[in-house]
Design a protein around this motif. Structure first.
Motif, PDB file in Angstrom:
ATOM      1  N   VAL A   1      36.529  28.487  38.538  1.00 48.07           N
ATOM      2  CA  VAL A   1      37.059  29.630  38.476  1.00 48.07           C
ATOM      3  C   VAL A   1      36.479  31.514  39.399  1.00 48.07           C
ATOM      4  O   VAL A   1      34.958  30.722  38.808  1.00 48.07           O
ATOM      5  N   VAL A   2      36.284  31.775  39.530  1.00 50.15           N
ATOM      6  CA  VAL A   2      36.091  33.080  40.481  1.00 50.15           C
ATOM      7  C   VAL A   2      36.221  34.194  39.816  1.00 50.15           C
ATOM      8  O   VAL A   2      37.286  34.340  40.382  1.00 50.15           O
ATOM      9  N   LEU A   3      35.357  35.141  39.306  1.00 51.03           N
ATOM     10  CA  LEU A   3      35.805  36.330  38.933  1.00 51.03           C
ATOM     11  C   LEU A   3      35.565  37.386  39.328  1.00 51.03           C
ATOM     12  O   LEU A   3      34.557  37.687  39.243  1.00 51.03           O
ATOM     13  N   PRO A   4      35.899  38.106  40.604  1.00 51.23           N
ATOM     14  CA  PRO A   4      35.396  39.521  40.973  1.00 51.23           C
ATOM     15  C   PRO A   4      34.969  40.363  40.108  1.00 51.23           C
ATOM     16  O   PRO A   4      36.423  40.880  39.894  1.00 51.23           O
ATOM     17  N   ALA A   5      34.816  41.028  39.544  1.00 49.49           N
ATOM     18  CA  ALA A   5      34.606  42.062  38.806  1.00 49.49           C
ATOM     19  C   ALA A   5      33.663  43.055  38.717  1.00 49.49           C
ATOM     20  O   ALA A   5      32.804  43.461  39.641  1.00 49.49           O
ATOM     21  N   TYR A   6      35.137  44.167  38.509  1.00 47.26           N
ATOM     22  CA  TYR A   6      33.772  45.104  38.579  1.00 47.26           C
ATOM     23  C   TYR A   6      34.603  45.929  36.837  1.00 47.26           C
ATOM     24  O   TYR A   6      35.689  46.190  37.350  1.00 47.26           O
ATOM     25  N   LYS A   7      33.940  47.169  36.547  1.00 46.82           N
ATOM     26  CA  LYS A   7      34.317  47.701  35.051  1.00 46.82           C
ATOM     27  C   LYS A   7      35.326  46.509  34.106  1.00 46.82           C
ATOM     28  O   LYS A   7      35.977  46.964  33.781  1.00 46.82           O
ATOM     29  N   ALA A   8      34.653  45.569  33.917  1.00 45.95           N
ATOM     30  CA  ALA A   8      35.774  44.345  33.823  1.00 45.95           C
ATOM     31  C   ALA A   8      35.469  44.072  32.199  1.00 45.95           C
ATOM     32  O   ALA A   8      35.687  43.003  30.933  1.00 45.95           O
ATOM     33  N   GLU A   9      34.958  44.708  31.598  1.00 52.41           N
ATOM     34  CA  GLU A   9      33.660  44.386  30.295  1.00 52.41           C
ATOM     35  C   GLU A   9      34.669  44.375  28.941  1.00 52.41           C
ATOM     36  O   GLU A   9      34.410  43.657  27.739  1.00 52.41           O
ATOM     37  N   LYS A  10      35.669  45.127  28.915  1.00 52.36           N
ATOM     38  CA  LYS A  10      36.918  44.869  28.035  1.00 52.36           C
ATOM     39  C   LYS A  10      38.129  44.252  27.548  1.00 52.36           C
ATOM     40  O   LYS A  10      38.680  43.411  26.495  1.00 52.36           O
ATOM     41  N   THR A  11      37.730  43.582  29.235  1.00 50.73           N
ATOM     42  CA  THR A  11      39.035  42.457  29.075  1.00 50.73           C
ATOM     43  C   THR A  11      38.592  41.094  29.595  1.00 50.73           C
ATOM     44  O   THR A  11      39.230  39.947  29.690  1.00 50.73           O
TER      45      THR A  11
ATOM     46  N   ALA B   1      32.430  22.848  44.382  1.00 50.23           N
ATOM     47  CA  ALA B   1      33.922  23.251  44.256  1.00 50.23           C
ATOM     48  C   ALA B   1      34.349  22.265  45.405  1.00 50.23           C
ATOM     49  O   ALA B   1      34.302  22.079  46.554  1.00 50.23           O
ATOM     50  N   ASP B   2      35.394  21.942  44.631  1.00 55.67           N
ATOM     51  CA  ASP B   2      36.196  21.225  45.512  1.00 55.67           C
ATOM     52  C   ASP B   2      37.972  22.322  45.700  1.00 55.67           C
ATOM     53  O   ASP B   2      38.737  21.936  46.365  1.00 55.67           O
ATOM     54  N   ILE B   3      38.059  23.179  44.667  1.00 57.61           N
ATOM     55  CA  ILE B   3      39.121  23.915  44.387  1.00 57.61           C
ATOM     56  C   ILE B   3      38.788  25.057  43.897  1.00 57.61           C
ATOM     57  O   ILE B   3      38.117  25.118  42.490  1.00 57.61           O
ATOM     58  N   VAL B   4      39.174  26.315  44.408  1.00 54.19           N
ATOM     59  CA  VAL B   4      38.724  27.276  43.759  1.00 54.19           C
ATOM     60  C   VAL B   4      39.767  27.917  43.369  1.00 54.19           C
ATOM     61  O   VAL B   4      40.637  28.404  44.117  1.00 54.19           O
ATOM     62  N   ILE B   5      39.854  28.780  42.497  1.00 56.33           N
ATOM     63  CA  ILE B   5      40.691  29.565  41.826  1.00 56.33           C
ATOM     64  C   ILE B   5      40.212  31.052  41.673  1.00 56.33           C
ATOM     65  O   ILE B   5      38.885  31.216  40.770  1.00 56.33           O
ATOM     66  N   MET B   6      40.426  31.695  42.514  1.00 57.90           N
ATOM     67  CA  MET B   6      40.181  33.176  42.150  1.00 57.90           C
ATOM     68  C   MET B   6      41.125  33.642  41.298  1.00 57.90           C
ATOM     69  O   MET B   6      41.758  34.364  41.470  1.00 57.90           O
ATOM     70  N   LEU B   7      40.479  34.234  40.107  1.00 56.93           N
ATOM     71  CA  LEU B   7      41.262  34.872  38.634  1.00 56.93           C
ATOM     72  C   LEU B   7      40.582  36.431  38.787  1.00 56.93           C
ATOM     73  O   LEU B   7      39.361  36.218  38.509  1.00 56.93           O
TER      74      LEU B   7
ATOM     75  N   PRO C   1      39.885  39.354  36.389  1.00 57.63           N
ATOM     76  CA  PRO C   1      38.771  39.442  35.066  1.00 57.63           C
ATOM     77  C   PRO C   1      39.706  41.120  34.090  1.00 57.63           C
ATOM     78  O   PRO C   1      39.145  40.620  32.767  1.00 57.63           O
ATOM     79  N   ASP C   2      40.436  41.150  35.189  1.00 61.55           N
ATOM     80  CA  ASP C   2      41.117  42.563  33.874  1.00 61.55           C
ATOM     81  C   ASP C   2      42.186  42.217  33.391  1.00 61.55           C
ATOM     82  O   ASP C   2      43.057  42.764  33.151  1.00 61.55           O
ATOM     83  N   TYR C   3      42.604  41.149  33.326  1.00 64.46           N
ATOM     84  CA  TYR C   3      43.796  40.130  32.247  1.00 64.46           C
ATOM     85  C   TYR C   3      45.302  40.989  32.970  1.00 64.46           C
ATOM     86  O   TYR C   3      45.548  40.748  32.024  1.00 64.46           O
ATOM     87  N   GLN C   4      45.679  40.885  34.349  1.00 66.37           N
ATOM     88  CA  GLN C   4      46.411  41.522  34.526  1.00 66.37           C
ATOM     89  C   GLN C   4      47.358  40.607  35.271  1.00 66.37           C
ATOM     90  O   GLN C   4      48.753  40.092  34.865  1.00 66.37           O
ATOM     91  N   TYR C   5      46.832  39.573  35.003  1.00 67.40           N
ATOM     92  CA  TYR C   5      47.208  38.329  35.869  1.00 67.40           C
ATOM     93  C   TYR C   5      47.554  37.116  34.298  1.00 67.40           C
ATOM     94  O   TYR C   5      46.254  37.223  33.922  1.00 67.40           O
ATOM     95  N   ASP C   6      48.106  36.624  34.557  1.00 67.86           N
ATOM     96  CA  ASP C   6      48.404  35.173  33.278  1.00 67.86           C
ATOM     97  C   ASP C   6      46.981  34.166  33.342  1.00 67.86           C
ATOM     98  O   ASP C   6      47.533  32.890  34.610  1.00 67.86           O
ATOM     99  N   PRO C   7      46.725  34.165  32.749  1.00 67.90           N
ATOM    100  CA  PRO C   7      45.495  33.208  33.063  1.00 67.90           C
ATOM    101  C   PRO C   7      45.393  31.624  32.664  1.00 67.90           C
ATOM    102  O   PRO C   7      45.349  30.592  33.232  1.00 67.90           O
ATOM    103  N   ARG C   8      46.696  31.340  31.922  1.00 64.95           N
ATOM    104  CA  ARG C   8      47.531  30.424  32.000  1.00 64.95           C
ATOM    105  C   ARG C   8      48.205  28.728  32.846  1.00 64.95           C
ATOM    106  O   ARG C   8      48.456  27.893  32.488  1.00 64.95           O
ATOM    107  N   LEU C   9      47.929  29.680  34.258  1.00 60.89           N
ATOM    108  CA  LEU C   9      48.996  29.354  34.808  1.00 60.89           C
ATOM    109  C   LEU C   9      47.350  29.206  35.931  1.00 60.89           C
ATOM    110  O   LEU C   9      47.688  27.843  37.220  1.00 60.89           O
ATOM    111  N   VAL C  10      46.260  28.925  35.497  1.00 60.05           N
ATOM    112  CA  VAL C  10      44.815  27.934  36.246  1.00 60.05           C
ATOM    113  C   VAL C  10      45.433  26.725  36.607  1.00 60.05           C
ATOM    114  O   VAL C  10      45.392  25.881  37.513  1.00 60.05           O
ATOM    115  N   PRO C  11      45.451  25.522  35.457  1.00 58.57           N
ATOM    116  CA  PRO C  11      45.576  24.453  35.389  1.00 58.57           C
ATOM    117  C   PRO C  11      46.570  23.807  36.286  1.00 58.57           C
ATOM    118  O   PRO C  11      47.083  23.063  37.421  1.00 58.57           O
ATOM    119  N   VAL C  12      47.810  25.246  36.651  1.00 63.16           N
ATOM    120  CA  VAL C  12      49.630  24.663  37.461  1.00 63.16           C
ATOM    121  C   VAL C  12      48.826  24.677  39.275  1.00 63.16           C
ATOM    122  O   VAL C  12      49.029  23.885  40.049  1.00 63.16           O
TER     123      VAL C  12
END
Length: 250
Positions: free
Chosen positions: A9-19, A82-88, A90-101
């Motif tokens: 899982v890759v997390l492109p971050a900018y000012k994400a310390e709170k989330t 990596a065989d599978i790369v998931i972009m998530l 890190p601002d908690y806007q999208y639901d991380p629980r969908l990563v496995p699906v």
């Protein structure tokens, strides 16, 4: 791993310390082999939080933009096998629980690319997406579907899963360092005749969630339209823009 495939899982971050911590902790255990956070020269403690959490952390000395951040993310993930790369985000806007699906959808071999759509169901408006953004999203998506010959519910989600094969089949290093990168890579995947899947994803808009302002949204919209036209010219054999050069990133 998922079916013997390494999931990063890759997390492109900018000012994400709170989330950041809330986002990563919400990803179900037992699926992700590694988290890679790329901090795009944040003025806050994003990188420190990531290191404290034990994430693989890369820091840009200067801000490269959202697209530039993704380039570092994908290069690092591929370099680490990596065989599978998931972009998530890190601002908690999208639901991380969908990563496995999403990981299983790619691991199945049916889909090369999986998009988590905020439009399917009632996720976008219910989650607080501004009405003007929702309307613009629907209009742009309709135009993109027409010009790219696809039937996606949304092109503008920042929550995506890619097979390593898909990322090696195109040259995403040629893309913009700005937000239009997301649409350029979809057009490249389409040109490479890769297979798309979608999943419905609830989303949340709140103060800490990243969002571009109206002026940049307009610029992004014109960039999206330009990318779609370039793809149609490529498909008709009239003009081959460098982003459709094909082949692995250089």
């Amino acid at each position: 791993m998922v079916q013997g495939k390494k999931v990063i899982v890759v997390l492109p971050a900018y000012k994400a310390e709170k989330t950041l911590e809330r986002t990563v902790n919400a990803v179900p255990a037992g699926i992700v082999d590694e988290f890679i956070l790329v901090d795009d020269s944040s003025p806050d403690a994003t990188a420190q939080v990531a290191r404290r959490m034990g994430l693989t952390t890369i820091v840009h000395e200067k801000n490269l933009g959202y697209g530039g951040n993704q380039k570092t993310c994908y290069r690092a993930a591929l370099d680490r096998g990596a065989d599978i790369v998931i972009m998530l985000h890190p601002d908690y806007q999208y639901d991380p629980r969908l990563v496995p699906v999403m990981a299983y959808m790619v691991a199945s071999g049916i889909y090369d690319v999986v998009m988590a759509s905020r439009i399917l169901g009632r996720g976008a408006l219910a989650g607080g997406m501004p009405l003007y953004k929702y309307v613009a999203n629907r209009i742009l998506t309709a135009i993109e579907n027409l010009l790219l010959g696809l039937k996606l519910s949304e092109f503008h989600t920042g929550y995506r899963a890619y097979s390593a094969h898909s990322l090696k089949a195109i040259d995403w290093t040629r893309n913009s360092n700005d937000f239009v990168f997301d649409n350029q890579i979809v057009a490249q995947f389409r040109a490479a005749d890769l297979h798309f899947g979608e999943i419905s994803c609830p989303t949340k808009y709140f103060e800490e969630a990243s969002s571009i302002n109206f002026r940049r949204s307009v610029k992004y919209g014109f960039g999206v339209l330009g990318t779609s036209v370039l793809y149609r010219l490529y498909a008709w054999g009239l003009y081959r823009h460098p982003i459709f050069s094909g082949g692995a990133p250089r």
